[in-house]
Design a protein around this motif. Structure first.
Motif, PDB file in Angstrom:
ATOM      1  N   LEU A 105      -8.328 -14.537 -46.543  1.00 23.06           N
ATOM      2  CA  LEU A 105      -8.276 -13.074 -46.597  1.00 23.06           C
ATOM      3  C   LEU A 105      -8.450 -12.648 -48.042  1.00 23.06           C
ATOM      4  N   LEU A 138      -2.610  -7.552 -41.610  1.00 24.54           N
ATOM      5  CA  LEU A 138      -3.448  -8.725 -41.855  1.00 24.54           C
ATOM      6  C   LEU A 138      -2.757  -9.708 -42.789  1.00 24.54           C
ATOM      7  N   PHE A 143      -1.904 -13.597 -41.839  1.00 22.70           N
ATOM      8  CA  PHE A 143      -2.390 -14.734 -42.621  1.00 22.70           C
ATOM      9  C   PHE A 143      -1.228 -15.529 -43.201  1.00 22.70           C
TER      10      PHE A 143
END
Length: 228
Positions: A30, A77, A81
């Motif tokens: 990411l 997100l 992750f």
């Protein structure tokens, strides 16, 4: 290949080859671009001229999206992750020389892009909800692309990464430059539409259409997390 029918430009209207969103967690990172206070904080317009106030009023779309979608979705997100112990990287605009000589030409331009953020300036820090943690990559850049002005490409390669999920601001500037650089370096790129932002809806949607299906695949936060 397309993964959905959103943001499909003229070039890819006849492409009927569809694929799925597939993420290999061991080879995917990411990358959050420029989520710094300078870009995400509404300016105080109280002492501005009427012309300046009218200009910043046009940014309300951006600041509303940042508060209600972009920051929350980046936080989702990040959490996803981190829970899966996948690689996280942050890019931030940070100059080293006080006179700004180390900046690229686009960051020396007049107008909106004229920018000098140095270490120690709170405006240059990444916003608290997305602050980097220990064991996450943080690169400082004086270019739009997070690859061009840093060693990020090498670090991603060293970590065995071949796929990058990109978020951040501004979609049409540093995010776009980063996505294009990643694609040119043969990384697979997923750009998260509701975790990035441009100044206006028109610019946001146009840039997503320009990038999609060639430099990256544009997906939503929900779609990306489901694929994890």
């Amino acid at each position: 290949m397309k993964v959905n029918d959103r943001y499909c430009s003229f070039y890819y209207e006849l492409d009927e080859d569809y694929g799925e969103i597939v993420i290999d967690g061991s080879r995917t990172a990411l990358l959050i671009v420029d989520m710094q206070y300078h870009f995400l904080t509404r300016p105080d317009t109280s002492g501005m001229s009427e012309r300046e106030k009218a200009y910043y009023a046009r940014w309300e779309y951006f600041y509303d999206r940042v508060d209600n979608e972009v920051i929350p979705n980046n936080a989702r997100l990040l959490s996803a992750f981190r829970e899966r112990k996948m690689l996280v990287a942050h890019a931030r605009i940070t100059g080293q020389l006080a006179n700004g000589r180390d900046r690229s030409l686009d960051q020396k331009a007049t107008g909106y892009n004229e920018l000098l953020l140095l270490d120690g300036n709170p405006a240059g820090e990444i916003v608290a909800p997305l602050a980097p943690r220990e064991n996450e990559l943080v690169v400082r850049k004086t270019t739009d692309s997070a690859l061009t002005g840093t060693s990020l490409r090498l670090m991603l390669h060293n970590c065995g990464i071949d796929t990058v999920v990109v978020t951040g601001v501004l979609t049409d500037q540093c995010v776009s430059g980063t996505v294009r650089s990643l694609a040119d370096e043969s990384f697979k790129v997923w750009l998260v539409e509701d975790a990035c932002g441009a100044s206006t809806r028109e610019i946001q949607e146009h840039e997503l259409s320009v990038l999609n299906n060639i430099y990256c695949h544009v997906v939503s936060t929900d779609e990306l997390i489901a694929a994890l």
